[in-house]
Design a protein around this motif. Sequence first.
Motif, short mmCIF file in Angstrom:
data_model
loop_
_atom_site.label_atom_id
_atom_site.label_comp_id
_atom_site.label_asym_id
_atom_site.label_seq_id
_atom_site.Cartn_x
_atom_site.Cartn_y
_atom_site.Cartn_z
N UNK A 4 16.30 13.99 8.47
CA UNK A 4 15.77 13.12 7.43
C UNK A 4 14.29 12.95 7.68
N UNK A 5 13.49 13.07 6.63
CA UNK A 5 12.09 12.67 6.72
C UNK A 5 11.96 11.41 5.88
N UNK A 6 11.41 10.35 6.47
CA UNK A 6 11.34 9.04 5.84
C UNK A 6 9.87 8.66 5.66
N UNK A 7 9.41 8.67 4.41
CA UNK A 7 8.02 8.37 4.10
C UNK A 7 7.85 6.87 3.83
N UNK A 8 6.75 6.33 4.31
CA UNK A 8 6.49 4.90 4.22
C UNK A 8 5.95 4.49 2.84
N UNK A 9 5.90 3.19 2.64
CA UNK A 9 5.38 2.60 1.41
C UNK A 9 3.86 2.59 1.44
N UNK A 10 3.27 2.02 0.40
CA UNK A 10 1.81 1.93 0.31
C UNK A 10 1.24 1.06 1.44
N UNK A 43 -2.03 -5.14 5.51
CA UNK A 43 -1.46 -6.49 5.56
C UNK A 43 -1.00 -6.97 4.19
N UNK A 44 -1.47 -6.33 3.12
CA UNK A 44 -1.08 -6.73 1.77
C UNK A 44 -0.94 -5.47 0.91
N UNK A 45 -0.26 -5.63 -0.20
CA UNK A 45 -0.10 -4.49 -1.10
C UNK A 45 -1.45 -4.05 -1.66
N UNK A 46 -2.33 -5.00 -1.92
CA UNK A 46 -3.66 -4.67 -2.43
C UNK A 46 -4.44 -3.85 -1.40
N UNK A 47 -4.36 -4.26 -0.14
CA UNK A 47 -5.02 -3.51 0.93
C UNK A 47 -4.41 -2.11 1.05
N UNK A 48 -3.09 -2.03 0.89
CA UNK A 48 -2.42 -0.73 0.94
C UNK A 48 -2.89 0.20 -0.16
N UNK A 49 -3.04 -0.32 -1.37
CA UNK A 49 -3.54 0.52 -2.46
C UNK A 49 -4.98 0.93 -2.22
N UNK A 79 12.25 7.96 1.17
CA UNK A 79 11.03 7.17 1.20
C UNK A 79 11.22 5.77 0.67
N UNK A 80 10.30 4.92 1.11
CA UNK A 80 10.19 3.54 0.67
C UNK A 80 9.10 3.44 -0.39
#
Length: 183
Positions: A4-10, A43-49, A79-80
Amino acid sequence: MRHVVLFHSVYGLRPAVRAAAERMRAAGHQVTTPDLYGVPPAESVEEGFAVLDKIGQEAVLDRARAALRDLPPETVLAGFSMGAGVAGALLAERPDAAGLLLLHGTGGAPDAVRPGLPVQLHLADPDPYDAPDEVDEWQRAMTDAGADLTVFPYPGVGHLFTDPDLAEYSPAASTAAWPRVLA
């Protein structure tokens, strides 16, 4: 046992992704969790984007391809959230994938689906990133393409409901999801 390859979220490669990989390993699978960013998790979804915008979607896909390079053709693509989109995007390049596991987001184009491909979707209902009509359309298209699709909706939860480090975590939904994923 599967690869399994598991890709992370943003957010990046967070502890929740590593914990999910450990759950899968405990069930007998070999799991790879590539860091598609190469920097600490956001630390936040905005930072991730913002990190995703800086790195670029094509660079993220190239890193995902590199992570798959030495894995067997029949590796499960998983993936997440954003990582579900990455897994789905690579399906066309991995026609022998054993399955597509989508946590917290849809992914995969119907033209990349081979008949009988196992596809499992775990999604908040409703999900703030996947509108219900878009999910319905995606489901019809994947089924029409021949995917062996199973959708698990989780009513009234937040988007990344399996991540215990986020406010949207739902212990009940997460507890319901993991046996389904591992089965």
